[in-house]
Structure formats: structure tokens, C-alpha cells
Design a protein around this motif. Structure first.
Motif, mmCIF file in Angstrom:
data_model
loop_
_atom_site.group_PDB
_atom_site.id
_atom_site.type_symbol
_atom_site.label_atom_id
_atom_site.label_comp_id
_atom_site.label_asym_id
_atom_site.label_seq_id
_atom_site.Cartn_x
_atom_site.Cartn_y
_atom_site.Cartn_z
ATOM 1 N N ARG A 3 -5.743 6.068 3.124
ATOM 2 C CA ARG A 3 -6.315 4.907 3.809
ATOM 3 C C ARG A 3 -5.456 3.675 3.593
ATOM 4 N N LEU A 4 -4.968 3.542 2.368
ATOM 5 C CA LEU A 4 -4.099 2.404 2.083
ATOM 6 C C LEU A 4 -2.854 2.473 2.949
ATOM 7 N N LEU A 5 -2.305 3.674 3.055
ATOM 8 C CA LEU A 5 -1.073 3.825 3.817
ATOM 9 C C LEU A 5 -1.344 3.524 5.285
ATOM 10 N N THR A 6 -2.468 3.981 5.795
ATOM 11 C CA THR A 6 -2.804 3.698 7.192
ATOM 12 C C THR A 6 -2.858 2.194 7.409
ATOM 13 N N ALA A 7 -3.497 1.510 6.479
ATOM 14 C CA ALA A 7 -3.600 0.055 6.596
ATOM 15 C C ALA A 7 -2.229 -0.588 6.485
ATOM 16 N N ALA A 8 -1.393 -0.020 5.632
ATOM 17 C CA ALA A 8 -0.057 -0.585 5.436
ATOM 18 C C ALA A 8 0.760 -0.440 6.709
ATOM 19 N N ILE A 9 0.580 0.696 7.389
ATOM 20 C CA ILE A 9 1.338 0.898 8.622
ATOM 21 C C ILE A 9 0.850 -0.073 9.684
ATOM 22 N N ALA A 10 -0.467 -0.193 9.768
ATOM 23 C CA ALA A 10 -1.039 -1.076 10.784
ATOM 24 C C ALA A 10 -0.553 -2.505 10.561
ATOM 25 N N GLU A 11 -0.303 -2.848 9.314
ATOM 26 C CA GLU A 11 0.233 -4.161 8.955
ATOM 27 C C GLU A 11 -0.525 -5.296 9.608
ATOM 28 N N GLU A 12 -1.817 -5.161 9.611
ATOM 29 C CA GLU A 12 -2.609 -6.275 10.100
ATOM 30 C C GLU A 12 -3.358 -6.849 8.922
ATOM 31 N N LYS A 13 -3.255 -8.116 8.806
ATOM 32 C CA LYS A 13 -3.911 -8.738 7.655
ATOM 33 C C LYS A 13 -5.422 -8.562 7.747
ATOM 34 N N ALA A 14 -5.884 -8.487 8.991
ATOM 35 C CA ALA A 14 -7.326 -8.332 9.179
ATOM 36 C C ALA A 14 -7.807 -7.044 8.532
ATOM 37 N N LEU A 15 -6.957 -6.021 8.645
ATOM 38 C CA LEU A 15 -7.348 -4.741 8.087
ATOM 39 C C LEU A 15 -7.407 -4.793 6.570
ATOM 40 N N SER A 16 -6.450 -5.515 6.015
ATOM 41 C CA SER A 16 -6.385 -5.521 4.553
ATOM 42 C C SER A 16 -7.613 -6.209 3.961
ATOM 43 N N LYS A 17 -8.237 -7.046 4.732
ATOM 44 C CA LYS A 17 -9.452 -7.698 4.256
ATOM 45 C C LYS A 17 -10.561 -6.671 4.022
ATOM 46 N N MET A 18 -10.540 -5.659 4.864
ATOM 47 C CA MET A 18 -11.600 -4.677 4.770
ATOM 48 C C MET A 18 -11.371 -3.687 3.637
ATOM 49 N N LEU A 19 -10.163 -3.663 3.131
ATOM 50 C CA LEU A 19 -9.873 -2.704 2.066
ATOM 51 C C LEU A 19 -10.610 -3.087 0.785
ATOM 52 N N ALA A 20 -10.736 -2.110 -0.056
ATOM 53 C CA ALA A 20 -11.380 -2.356 -1.333
ATOM 54 C C ALA A 20 -10.578 -3.380 -2.124
ATOM 55 N N SER A 21 -11.284 -4.225 -2.846
ATOM 56 C CA SER A 21 -10.593 -5.227 -3.638
ATOM 57 C C SER A 21 -10.073 -4.590 -4.916
ATOM 58 N N ASN A 22 -9.290 -5.365 -5.614
ATOM 59 C CA ASN A 22 -8.709 -4.877 -6.867
ATOM 60 C C ASN A 22 -9.773 -4.327 -7.792
ATOM 61 N N LYS A 23 -10.854 -5.059 -7.892
ATOM 62 C CA LYS A 23 -11.910 -4.637 -8.821
ATOM 63 C C LYS A 23 -12.486 -3.290 -8.415
ATOM 64 N N GLU A 24 -12.727 -3.163 -7.125
ATOM 65 C CA GLU A 24 -13.306 -1.906 -6.654
ATOM 66 C C GLU A 24 -12.344 -0.749 -6.842
ATOM 67 N N VAL A 25 -11.065 -1.014 -6.537
ATOM 68 C CA VAL A 25 -10.076 0.055 -6.696
ATOM 69 C C VAL A 25 -9.993 0.457 -8.165
ATOM 70 N N GLU A 26 -10.039 -0.531 -9.033
ATOM 71 C CA GLU A 26 -9.944 -0.235 -10.456
ATOM 72 C C GLU A 26 -11.157 0.579 -10.908
ATOM 73 N N GLN A 27 -12.313 0.199 -10.414
ATOM 74 C CA GLN A 27 -13.519 0.963 -10.751
ATOM 75 C C GLN A 27 -13.419 2.389 -10.247
ATOM 76 N N MET A 28 -12.921 2.486 -9.017
ATOM 77 C CA MET A 28 -12.810 3.805 -8.420
ATOM 78 C C MET A 28 -11.818 4.656 -9.194
ATOM 79 N N SER A 29 -10.684 4.051 -9.579
ATOM 80 C CA SER A 29 -9.695 4.862 -10.279
ATOM 81 C C SER A 29 -10.232 5.297 -11.627
ATOM 82 N N GLN A 30 -11.047 4.445 -12.242
ATOM 83 C CA GLN A 30 -11.606 4.879 -13.511
ATOM 84 C C GLN A 30 -12.576 6.036 -13.321
ATOM 85 N N HIS A 31 -13.317 5.934 -12.257
ATOM 86 C CA HIS A 31 -14.245 7.025 -11.934
ATOM 87 C C HIS A 31 -13.473 8.320 -11.695
#
Lengths: 1047, 245
Positions: free
Chosen positions: A800-828
């Protein structure tokens, strides 16, 4: 105006003689989250369905004590009030509160939170002299009434409570709002929900018991949280995670310190907690606060091997003392569900009450016995039960708990496997209908086809590229394919890695996605697997099978043909059709120039066949060339051998597999792995560049130097010098440490290296600094997982990150999980991965035990094996049996004080004597002389199973002779013998195959599991056991039964 | 520190407000007759009294006289009974000195001081009850007092604090929120032109979030300015009715 209509209310709370005045704003429109709402509330997100007969409003007591019942997915239409949530938070702590919050967030569960205290008409201010409980009940009731009125009487509201007074006081006040007790509620509305009834009974018994607890003090009280915090700050106390010793669970526990800021030379990195009293009711895994004892009371760690529990070693405490402390408080309980066994009763006990309190023994040695009260003590006997700990009072020697569900009779295979699953907190219910409904259809009459819109949006490389996959034989879920071709007259190579596009099918936030996220990975146990995604995706639509059109995520590099420098990288979504679905052996044979039939070319005319074969072989050769080059590049950077890092724990078990199955690590394995590493690395670079704060990467922190001490010393015993300063020097010195006499030495050294390694972890780039991204094992500055989205959730996130990176739209990156969420997810995900690994290991051990359980250790030739000593302890040695991949201790001194003496002919006997431990050898002395065992000595051991009722069975090794086992030839001719053995195994397997069709069916099922298992591109112990079992089928009928049960 | 959940999953704050909502503002102008201008303002439970004297001749050291504009002299103080614990608050401690300085800077930016060269304007503010956002309440109260004194200003000066919790800016923090470890920012705005009179923040905040935070503060300030405007208009109406009689 930005202000809403609100009225100022004052709320007084008294505490520390302070009169704090707080504002409290009320409003009219508080969303009710009900789909039958008439007033048009702004209900976003989860909404209660309208087709229920009633909504349930639990009161505070129910929310606090009986939350578990409300967790049943069958319970629908639950409205939690804010009052209840706050009460849970205050009285039960953060853990329970988080559970409630997760429940509310979980879209699979039908419950909502109503902010009743902010609603103008449902709020009732606390009156003078009104007790907290009364007020809370009144609040909840008025919320229930509000709901009834708000929904215009369309829905009945049931308020459930535990308090009889509440029932009598409120039940007749309003029609349409019923107040009933939990018991009545369950009886009337959910008569069929057996699980809930049992859970209710067990919880209420546990609560009763808690009230009637005696008052004698067994333990000291824990200090209050403020004192602990202050103590930690001032350095008086130390905080850490309690880790109970596996071998001496009664007495020894260690507190692993968090952070090294207060590291002083004499404390080191862990503190010993000796004995029950000092542990003070802390349970394995809790975050505790310890106080150091004065140095005179410091104790040493016992390094002797103990045979069985409860053995008191006196005079052993003289060993070098380490920091010792006692627990003064528990910061956070980490209680989970425990599997316990109800012991058989000794004689009838006269119990006046209709329930009994029994002490149950947890499966995990490190957990203390748990006292539960139950009415079914007799039926539960000998069963394994899931139990939750409720409390542990100072007056009680053991913690109190209640039963949650029954797994089955101890000793049955299914029970044991379930035990492993529960013990690792793995939850794998079958996929629900709602989840399966989200899946695209693909059946014979309604086949799935490529969407033309997708063809437009994707790069179509079905015609232009030769795409093929290399996987273990018969693999079902192919998630990676490769392509390679020459461009510009051979000046450029174009290498492509195409990965199944799972995220196209699984939308973020969908039910399947949530389920996959909570599973985080596919669990491979020895005899079964639990998929992360439903089968229609994992083995069909996402699987990049040969000859069909599939969606893929691709990374395509343009490489210079000579230097292999990267000219260009392209990331994107593609549509591919894999031309060849090769397996490793076939690919290797093609590379070696052997004439082997390729199934895909069976129908093709001979002349065409040759050209196409040449094309394929050419591609494979180019691929191999590139991979070698890439590998060399990494080696220069200091990469450790891959197996040495990622799947090392598996590999040591596989050692024996290479001893039976000639699944030599083919070069093509490495080629494919190298391409995947390359793809992962480049994707990591891309997402890290685009999302510097919220990319999910994988790091492998450098190991602590002190962990290497065993490795270095062992190597010294054989005269090798291991330099552990950097990964480069370590890799080089391991390369050199080869004993020409005994190839096992190098393997063992690598095994020890693996043990010293820290664990590779997922993390969010926003949480760490760039140098910390380094992957020690692979010697890469950044790395992630991208290539197996079918069986790892992390890969889906990266997709999903890569898809957003390709799209290179800042609008999309807003919808991505924030650092905190990603960190929580990676810990999970890290946690789940750890659990998956442990479960896999445990299930392998379980099958090892099953294999040996029904054999007579005295007579069966399988029970004699060659072992190699890899570590020395005080009264014994640790032995590795390469044939079966078993690591276990061998005691040289038994409980009666007898030691093992070697006779003239090498056989061993037990006589009384003494034992002395040295750095690289251990010697026993008795009246008739001295015998010595050195590191890396080969010995013969007898394998038996020491079965245990409450815990897992364990492999027991006994030394027979200090000579290598006669059947295993010396190292050099080993390979031939191996081949012979293999041939025999194959022959026997074929015979067995012909013997019965039935057996065939079963066998193919097994081999399918094995193939799935081989997804990790390494053979495993399971296939060994299978092979051995096939052998055994010929000899012993008994083993057949084992097979039958496992099938 | 664990404990209070400043912003619930439903988007409610501790006191039931949503993230962008400002506390209830109530104000009265002209509460003292002796002073040239005075105002009393409540923002939630924070209550402040502001009094303005001047413009008048320089008092005290005449050396501070500016030949082209007026000198603004601010004094901030808190009542002993303003917080939960009764506490003597001497004049001239660091906190109140700093606050006085900030008020001075704010009003130098807003008051048209060039109209009164060689004179002095005194603004005294006292916090009667403190429940977070002391600075902004002082500014809002003082604005009304200055208007009451009839001193020309470029615009209302409206101030508001914002905090940053869970990636969301919270407008107008109360005491419980301020003390909960939130990085907060105080902003004084001249709302019509959108000019910033003062911006003060002494917590750590990631640069990326600053813009969003300032944006939220500006919106909150504009909300406050509407309330102040209404108060002023109502006061004028009352006064004109009285004088008409």
C-alpha cells in the motif's frame, strides 16, 4: 458562531482536599449510532443494525466484571455508555480499558459507545450525598431511557445489571426500558449460547470467592504507583520485565532492565529475583519494579542442569553472585489466557458448597498454579482448560482465576495443538461469511476474469516478458515471479520481480483486511496451517500460477550488463501471465544442462520446444549471473549467510533433514532469494524516500557482544578464533572455522551465532534514526518485506505504501497511517511473528515427541542416535542430535549422585563419583578412574520421551557411549550413505504409495502441508519425520496409528 | 503520564467540547467608574478583570518618554484565591513579569500609539479565577477595557491557546488539558487583517504540525472576536440608551 448550544455545569471532585471546579458542556446532538434513528443523528462509522429485537445497555458493574461475556460475537446491539467506559478505566486499569476500546473499534462486533454525559437530556448531575455507584446507575438508566425516547419507541432497551436493588428500583419506571439481571438476560435472550452461560458462572464464582477471601498475609503489599514512579526516578528502584526461568520456575526469575541509562558495572543487564516471596505475586511477563537487596544477600545463578522440578540444590549458591532484588510493585500486569490442566482428584473431598476450588497446573512452567472455582470439577478432570487470572491477593498463595473454555482431554493431538495455539495467543477462527462475501468469485461456472479497466491502468507485460516462477515443488500460493531479458544488444539487463497484487483484492479497512491484520501472518504448524487470507485469494486469485492472467506489483530494474549498476528502476502495477511454473530441482537441472522434461512444453512441437527451452535456460543463466553478482556485493558489505540469520532456528532442525533428504541447498535457491532481497531492498528505499516518517521497514539490530561469549569460547576449544567486532569479520571468521574432520562443527558454530543474534524487527521510519535502519544480517542500509503479501501482513502494508508512493499525490499520503499507527502495527506484527515462530517450534517438538513416544527406547533402533556436545554445564552437557534436530541436555550426574563412567569399550555406566566442570570439558571421577567429555565430542545417545501430565512431553537423552553411533559413518563417506538411505526411503515411499490408495490420499495431504511449509524456501523437520515415518510404516504397525491420528 | 484521555475516540474532550470548540465567553464592559476603561471577562472558568488608565502624562521616570508615541505599561497579577490552592502571589515574580511583557508587546502592536506621543497608557489585568489560557483571557479582557477607555486600536486583539493532541489541534485549552502534557501555543490575532500580534510557544512540536496549529488558533481567535464584537455593540447600545435618557 463556532460554539454550539451549551449550558455551563459545574462538577466538583474532591481529592487531596482540593476543590476542583470543572466545566461540563452538554449538547443536544450526540450521535446515537443506531440505524433506526429518526432524528437524523450524524452517525459516522459503526452503526447498530435495526433488525434486532432490543438493544442492551450494561451498567457499570456488568461492564467492569462481566465484559468478557459481552465480548461474544453473538451478542448484538450493545450500547456502552461513557459512564461505564470511565468506570472500567478507573477501576480496571489501562489494559482492560484498551480491550473495551478495541471492542468498540472492531467492526465485526456490534457495539457502540454513547457519550451519555455530554447529552443534554440523558445527563444527570450527581446529587448531594449520592454515592458514586448510585449516581452511575442513574446515569446509565437515564441513558437507556433517552435511547428509548430517541428511537421513538421503535426499539426496546434492556439494561442489564448485577445489582438486585437496581432491578427493583428501576424496572417498573418506564415501559419499553427493561432492567434485568445478567443471569435473567442470558437465560431469556440467549438460551442457546452455552459458552456465555458457562463463562458467566465461572466469573461469578470467581467474584464470590474473591469476597470471601481470608486475611492472613502471604505476601507484602505492592507499593502505590506514585512511590514507584518516584523511586524509579531517583534510582532507588529499577523497572523491567519479569522473565521467569524456564528450568527453575519456582525459584529463579530475572528482571530484564529497560534501557541502559542507569547501567552500573555491577548490575549488568538483568536482576535476579530469587524465590516466591521476593517475586511477590508477579507473573512471567509483567512489568515490575524491583528493589535491589544489599550485596551480602546477592545470589548466584544456578547453571547446573536439574533433572525435574522441585529439587533443592544446597551449596550451589556460592557461584558468582549477581544483582539480586525483590519485587516491590507491578507496573503493568501482562496476563493473558493460560492453558491449564485440571489434575486428577486424590480421593473425594467433602465440599459443603456446590462448587469447588481446585488448583490447576498451567501448561507453561513459568506460570504459578492457578486456583479456580468450578462446579464441574469432575468433568474437567484431565482436561486442558483455558483460564484467565482475575486477581492475586496478598493473602493468597496462588492467583485466582476463572475458566473460559475447555480445550479437550490432555494428551490428545488436537488438544495439544490447540494448547500451543492458545499459549501463543494466536486467534484463528474460521473466516466468517461476511469476510468471504467480500471475496471475488471464481468457480467453474462463473470464472474470474481480468477487468478491462484494470488492463488500462496497468502495464501489460503478458506478451512482452518471459515471466516464470521458481518455488518448491507443487507450491500453491505463488507470490513471486521473475523475469529477465537482455536489452540494447546485450548491453543492458532488465530484471523484473513481480509480486502478487494482494492489496488489489483486499481493500484497506475491509473485514478481510482487519482479519489479516489481526492474524498478521500465516501460521505454519507441523501438521496444519492457518492462512492469513481466505483460500480463494491465497491459492487462486492472488497466486501467480502458470498460464493465467494475474495482477502483480512489479519492480523492474535496468542493469548495466557488465558492472550491473542500476540505470533505472520502475515500480508499478502490472498484469502478467507466468509462462513457467518451475520448481527448484527442475530449474537447477536446466541450469546444469540436463535434459529434463518441462511440463509446460510437453504439448509443443519438438523444434519449437528446443528454441523455447533455450530461451528459458538463457533466462535462468542470466538470472544466476546477476544473483551471484548481487550476492558478492552484499558479501563485501559483510552479509552473514542468509540462513544464518532469518531462519536459522529452523535450519538447525533441518540439519538432520539434509542428512536424510538430499535437498542440497541448490544454487537456484540462493538465486531466487537474492532477487527477493534485492526487490525488498529497493522497495524499502523507495518508500523510505517518499514517506520518511511513516514507512514500514525491517531492521536487524547488531547483537550484543556479550552474547557471543559462548560462541567465542566454544570455537576456542577447537582452536578457531572468532572475531565478532562487525558482521563482516564475523562472517569471515565463521567461513574459516571449518574442521575438515567434522563438518558439524561449523554448523554448530553457526547455530550458536544465530542464538546470539538479536531478532529482526519491523518498525516505522518515523520512530528511529536513519543509522538504526541497518540490517545486520543482510548488510543493507534499509530493508523491508515486499515479496510475500499472501502470507505476511507487513508485505501488504508495504504494498500500500508503494502504491501511494507511485501515485505521488500528497492527498493520498494524508490517508496513510501515521507514524504512530505504523509503529503500533509493526509492533503487533512483530509480536505475532514471534508467536508464530514459537508455535511452529513447539508443534515441531510435539511431533518429535509423538514420534518417539510409542517406541521402546531399549530396543528400537530409531532411538539410538549420534549426538554432538555443544555446551558444558555443571552436571551435564547439552547435546545436539543432528539426525533428528533435537537439542537436549544429557545428565552426567543423576539425583543419587551417581556419575557416568566410560568403560573400556566406550559404553557408559553409572557409579558414584564426583564431577568437575572445566571451560571446554567436563570430567567425572570415580573409584575406577576419570572420564572426560569435551566440546564437539560425538557420543551415542538413547532417545526417550519423558511424558508429563500437565506440561508438554519432553525428549530425554541418555548417554550410551562416548563413541559416535556405529551406524553413522565417518564424515567423508557420509554423503554416499545418505544417498543410499535416501534411495531406500524413496523406494519405500513408492511401495507404500502403491500399497493403498487411501494411504496415498493421506500422504498427498501431508506433502501438501510440507509444500506449504516449504514456502520459506527451506526444508523442514516435518518432512524428515514424514520420511522416517514412512520407513517406520514398514516395520511397526504402531506408527501407523500415529499417522492415523495426525491425518 | 498515563491517565486522562484528552480526546476520546468519539472526538470529545474532557469537558464535552469538540476539538475546535471554544469555551463559553461572557463579558461586561465598564465595570468600574474610576478607571478610564474597564472590562470583566469569563472564558469558561477563567475569569479576568482588566482596567485601563490613560492615555495620560508620563508618571515615574520621565526618561522613558517616547517623543513619537505612547508608552504602554502593563501589569499582570493573579488573585490569591484564583487557583485550587490558596497561594500568596507576590508582584514581580518571573511568571507574571513575563506575562506583563507579553501583554505589552501585544498591545503595542494593536493600539495606535502614535496618536498619543509623550504619553502613557496603563493596562492592569487581574486573574480572579484561573482555569487555563490565562494569557488569552487577559488579552481578550484588556481589549475590551481599552475599547471602553476609547483608545483607538487597529482592530480587536483576540487571543486563544491551542494544544496538540493525537495529531489534532484542540482550541482553547482548559487547565486539565494544559497540565496534561500537551504542547500548547498561544496566539494573539488582529482578526480582520489576519495579522499576528504575538505568538508564543515553549513546548516541543514537530515543524510539520505548526501550520495546522496556527490555522486552528486563528479560527478560534476569529470566533472569539465575534463574541467580543457583540459585547461591544451591546454595551454601546446600553450606554447610548442611557445617555439619550
Amino acid at each position: 458562531m463556532i460554539r454550539t448550544e451549551k449550558i455551563l455545569h459545574l462538577k466538583n471532585n474532591r481529592g487531596r482536599r482540593l476543590r476542583v471546579v470543572r466545566e461540563h458542556y452538554l449538547r443536544e446532538e450526540v450521535p446515537c449510532y443506531s440505524s433506526v434513528c429518526q432524528a437524523g443523528c450524524p452517525n459516522g462509522g459503526k452503526v447498530l443494525p435495526g433488525d434486532l429485537t432490543h438493544y442492551v445497555v450494561p451498567d457499570v458493574g456488568v461492564g467492569v466484571d462481566y465484559l468478557e461475556i459481552l465480548e461474544f460475537q453473538e451478542m448484538q446491539g450493545i450500547i456502552f455508555t461513557q459512564t461505564v467506559c470511565q468506570a472500567v478505566q478507573h477501576s480496571k486499569g489501562r489494559r482492560q480499558y484498551n480491550r473495551l476500546r478495541n471492542l468498540l473499534k472492531d467492526p465485526r462486533h456490534d457495539c457502540v459507545l454513547f457519550s451519555n454525559e455530554f447529552q443534554e437530556y440523558s445527563y444527570c448531575p450527581r446529587e448531594k450525598g449520592e454515592s458514586q455507584e448510585e449516581w452511575q446507575t442513574r446515569c446509565v438508566y437515564s441513558a437507556a431511557v433517552w435511547y428509548h425516547n430517541h428511537l421513538a419507541g421503535l426499539m426496546d432497551i434492556v439494561m442489564i445489571t448485577q445489582d438486585q436493588d437496581t432491578v427493583t428500583e428501576y424496572s417498573s419506571l418506564n415501559s419499553g426500558v427493561y432492567v434485568v439481571s445478567v443471569q435473567d438476560y442470558l437465560k431469556n435472550f440467549w438460551p442457546d449460547l452455552q459458552g456465555a452461560h458457562e463463562l458467566y458462572a465461572s466469573i461469578s464464582l470467581a467474584l464470590q470467592v474473591k469476597e470471601s477471601e481470608g486475611k492472613e498475609e502471604e505476601y507484602r503489599d505492592h507499593l502505590p504507583a506514585e512511590v514507584l514512579d518516584a523511586g524509579i526516578k531517583s534510582g532507588r528502584y529499577i523497572q523491567g520485565t519479569l522473565n521467569v526461568s524456564k528450568h527453575r520456575a519456582q525459584t529463579e526469575a530475572f528482571v530484564m532492565l529497560e534501557g541502559f541509562s542507569n547501567k552500573s558495572s555491577d548490575i549488568g543487564w538483568c536482576v535476579l529475583v530469587h524465590g516466591d516471596k521476593a517475586r511477590n505475586r508477579a507473573v512471567h511477563g509483567d512489568i515490575v519494579v524491583v528493589e535491589l537487596l544489599p550485596k551480602s544477600e546477592w545470589k548466584g545463578k544456578v547453571t547446573a542442569l536439574t533433572e525435574g522440578q522441585g529439587e533443592e540444590k544446597s551449596g550451589e549458591d556460592e557461584r558468582k553472585p549477581m544483582a539480586t532484588g525483590r519485587v516491590v510493585g507491578v507496573q503493568q500486569r501482562n496476563w493473558r489466557d493460560y492453558v491449564v490442566t485440571v489434575p486428577p482428584r486424590e480421593g473425594p473431598q467433602a465440599q459443603s458448597r456446590n462448587f469447588q476450588r481446585i488448583l490447576t497446573v498451567p501448561w507453561d512452567h513459568r506460570i504459578p498454579k492457578i486456583r479456580i472455582s468450578t462446579q464441574q470439577a469432575d468433568t474437567l478432570q484431565d482436561h486442558r482448560v483455558v483460564v484467565r487470572i482475575d486477581s492475586w491477593e496478598t493473602s493468597s498463595l496462588y492467583p485466582n482465576g476463572h475458566t473460559v473454555r475447555v480445550l479437550g482431554r490432555a494428551g490428545e493431538l488436537d488438544t495439544e495443538v490447540q494448547t500451543i495455539v492458545v499459549e501463543n495467543s494466536i486467534s484463528v477462527p474460521p473466516f466468517s461469511d461476511a469476510q468471504l462475501r467480500e471475496m471475488p468469485l471464481n468457480s467453474a461456472e462463473n470464472p474470474w476474469t481480468v477487468d478491462p479497466a484494470q488492463v488500462e491502468a496497468r502495464l501489460d507485460i503478458r506478451q512482452s516478458h518471459l515471466v516464470f516462477s521458481i518455488d518448491p515443488k507443487g507450491c500453491e500460493d505463488v507470490d513471486d515471479t521473475l523475469s529477465v531479458r537482455c536489452l540494447a544488444d546485450g548491453k543492458l539487463f532488465e530484471l523484473g520481480v513481480h509480486i502478487a497484487d494482494v492489496t488489489h483484492f483486499v481493500k484497506e479497512g475491509s473485514l478481510t483486511d482487519l482479519e489479516a491484520r489481526s492474524r498478521a501472518t500465516t501460521y505454519y504448524l507441523a501438521d496444519r496451517r492457518y492462512d492469513m487470507l481466505p483460500a480463494v485469494l491465497s491459492s487462486d486469485l492472488c497466486s501467480l500460477l502458470g498460464g493465467v492472467d494475474r495482477y502483480a506489483m512489479s519492480v523492474i530494474w535496468e542493469l548495466d550488463a557488465h558492472t550491473l549498476a542500476v540505470n533505472k528502476v520502475w515500480y508499478g502495477r502490472t498484469i502478467i501471465r507466468s509462462s513457467y511454473q518451475l520448481h527448484y530441482e527442475l530449474a537447477q537441472a536446466l541450469l546444469n544442462g540436463e535434459q529434463v522434461p518441462v511440463p509446460e512444453l510437453a504439448q509443443v512441437s519438438p523444434e519449437q520446444k528446443d528454441s523455447r527451452l533455450a530461451e528459458l535456460t538463457q533466462a535462468l543463466e542470466t538470472l544466476t549471473f546477476i544473483a551471484r553478482h548481487l550476492r558478492a556485493q552484499r558479501d563485501r558489505g559483510g552479509a552473514l549467510e542468509l540462513e544464518g540469520v532469518e531462519v536459522r532456528a529452523k535450519l538447525d532442525e533441518q540439519k538432520n533433514i539434509t542428512a536424510l533428504v538430499p535437498r542440497q541447498p541448490l544454487e537456484v535457491h540462493e538465486t531466487v532469494a537474492e532477487c527477493m532481497i534485492y526487490a525488498n531492498h529497493w522497495v524499502a528505499r523507495k518508500i523510505q524516500e517518499t514517506f520518511p516518517h511513516q514507512a514500514l521497514l525491517r531492521r536487524h539490530p547488531p547483537p550484543r557482544q556479550e552474547f557471543f561469549s559462548q560462541l567465542v569460547e566454544s570455537a576456542k576449544a577447537r582452536g578457531f578464533n572468532i572475531d565478532t567486532t562487525t558482521n563482516k569479520t564475523l562472517a569471515d571468521s565463521l567461513e574459516r572455522a571449518v574442521d575438515p574432520e567434522d563438518s558439524l562443527v561449523n554448523r554448530l558454530l553457526r547455530m550458536m551465532t544465530t542464538q546470539a543474534m538479536s531478532e529482526a524487527l519491523y518498525f516505522s521510519t518515523g520512530a528511529l534514526t536513519v543509522p538504526e535502519f541497518y540490517h545486520y544480517g543482510l548488510a543493507l542500509d534499509c530493508y523491508t518485506h515486499f515479496t510475500s503479501p499472501i502470507r505476511r501482513y507487513a508485505d501488504m502494508v508495504v504494498h500500500r505504501l508503494l502504491t501511494a508512493a507511485i501515485a505521488e499525490e500528497k492527498a493520498l499520503s494524508k490517508m496513510l497511517a501515521s507514524n504512530k499507527e505504523v509503529e503500533q502495527m509493526s509492533q503487533h506484527i512483530n509480536k505475532k511473528n514471534r508467536a508464530a515462530k514459537r508455535a511452529q517450534k513447539l508443534s515441531t517438538e510435539l511431533f518429535q515427541c509423538l514420534f518417539f513416544k510409542d517406541r521402546d527406547p531399549q530396543s528400537d533402533p530409531h532411538c539410538m542416535a549420534d549426538g554432538i556436545i555443544y555446551s558444558i554445564r555443571d552436571d551435564g552437557v547439552l547435546v545436539f542430535v543432528p539426525e533428528y534436530g533435537i537439542k537436549a541436555p544429557v545428565y552426567l550426574k543423576n539425583r543419587e549422585g551417581q556419575v557416568v563412567m566410560v568403560q573400556q569399550d566406550g559404553s557408559c555406566e553409572r557409579t558414584s563419583g564426583t564431577i568437575r566442570r572445566h571451560r571446554d570439558h567436563i570430567s567425572t571421577t570415580s573409584a575406577c578412574g576419570t572420564s572426560t567429555f569435551r566440546l564437539f565430542d560425538h557420543i551415542t545417545v538413547r532417545i526417550s520421551v519423558s511424558s508429563s501430565h500437565c506440561h508438554a512431553d519432553r525428549i530425554h537423552l541418555e548417554i550410551i557411549s562416548n563413541k559416535p553411533y556405529q551406524s553413522s559413518q565417518p564424515a567423508q563417506p557420509h554423503t554416499e550413505a545418505r544417498c543410499q538411505l535416501v534411495r531406500e526411503v524413496v523406494r519405500l515411499a513408492e511401495e507404500a504409495h502403491q500399497q493403498a490408495q487411501q494411504k496415498e490420499a493421506r500422504r498427498s495431504k501431508f506433502s501438501r502441508e510440507e509444500r506449504e511449509f516449504c514456502q520459506s524456501k527451506t526444508p523442514n523437520l516435518y518432512s524428515l519425520l514424514e520420511e522416517v515415518r514412512e520407513l517406520a510404516l514398514m516395520d511397526l504397525e504402531m506408527v501407523g496409528q500415529v499417522c492415523a491420528t495426525t491425518a | 503520564m498515563a491517565g486522562l484521555e484528552l480526546l476520546s475516540d468519539q472526538g470529545y474532550r474532557l469537558d464535552g467540547r469538540k476539538a475546535t470548540e471554544v469555551r463559553k465567553v461572557q463579558a461586561r464592559m465598564g465595570v468600574f467608574a474610576q478607571a478610564d476603561g474597564s472590562a470583566y471577562l469569563e472564558q469558561g472558568n477563567t475569569k479576568a478583570l482588566a482596567v485601563v488608565y490613560g492615555p495620560h502624562e508620563m508618571r515615574g521616570s520621565r526618561s522613558r518618554t517616547l517623543h513619537d508615541r505612547a508608552v504602554i505599561n502593563c501589569q499582570y497579577s493573579m488573585a490569591t484565591f484564583s487557583t485550587a490552592e490558596r497561594k500568596r502571589r507576590p508582584h514581580g515574580d518571573r511568571k507574571s513579569t513575563e506575562m506583563s511583557l507579553h501583554l505589552k508587546q501585544t498591545f503595542e502592536a494593536a493600539v495606535m500609539t502614535q496618536l498619543y506621543p509623550r504619553s502613557q497608557i496603563d493596562i492592569y489585568v487581574k486573574i480572579l479565577q484561573s482555569d487555563g489560557g490565562n494569557y488569552s483571557v487577559c488579552v481578550n479582557a484588556a481589549t475590551l477595557a481599552v475599547i471602553d477607555a476609547g483608545i483607538p486600536m487597529r482592530d480587536y486583539v483576540c487571543a486563544c491557546t491551542v494544544g496538540f493532541v493525537d495529531e489534532t489541534p484542540l482550541a482553547d485549552l482548559c487547565y486539565a488539558e494544559e497540565s496534561g502534557g500537551v504542547s500548547s501555543l498561544a496566539l494573539a490575532l488582529l482578526p480582520r487583517g489576519g495579522q499576528i500580534a504575538l505568538l508564543q510557544m515553549d513546548a516541543r512540536l514537530h515543524q510539520d504540525h505548526l501550520e495546522a496549529l496556527i490555522e486552528a488558533a486563528m479560527i478560534a481567535c476569529k470566533g472569539v472576536s465575534k463574541v467580543l464584537d457583540e459585547v461591544v455593540r451591546q454595551h454601546l447600545q446600553e450606554v447610548s440608551m442611557l445617555t439619550a435618557e
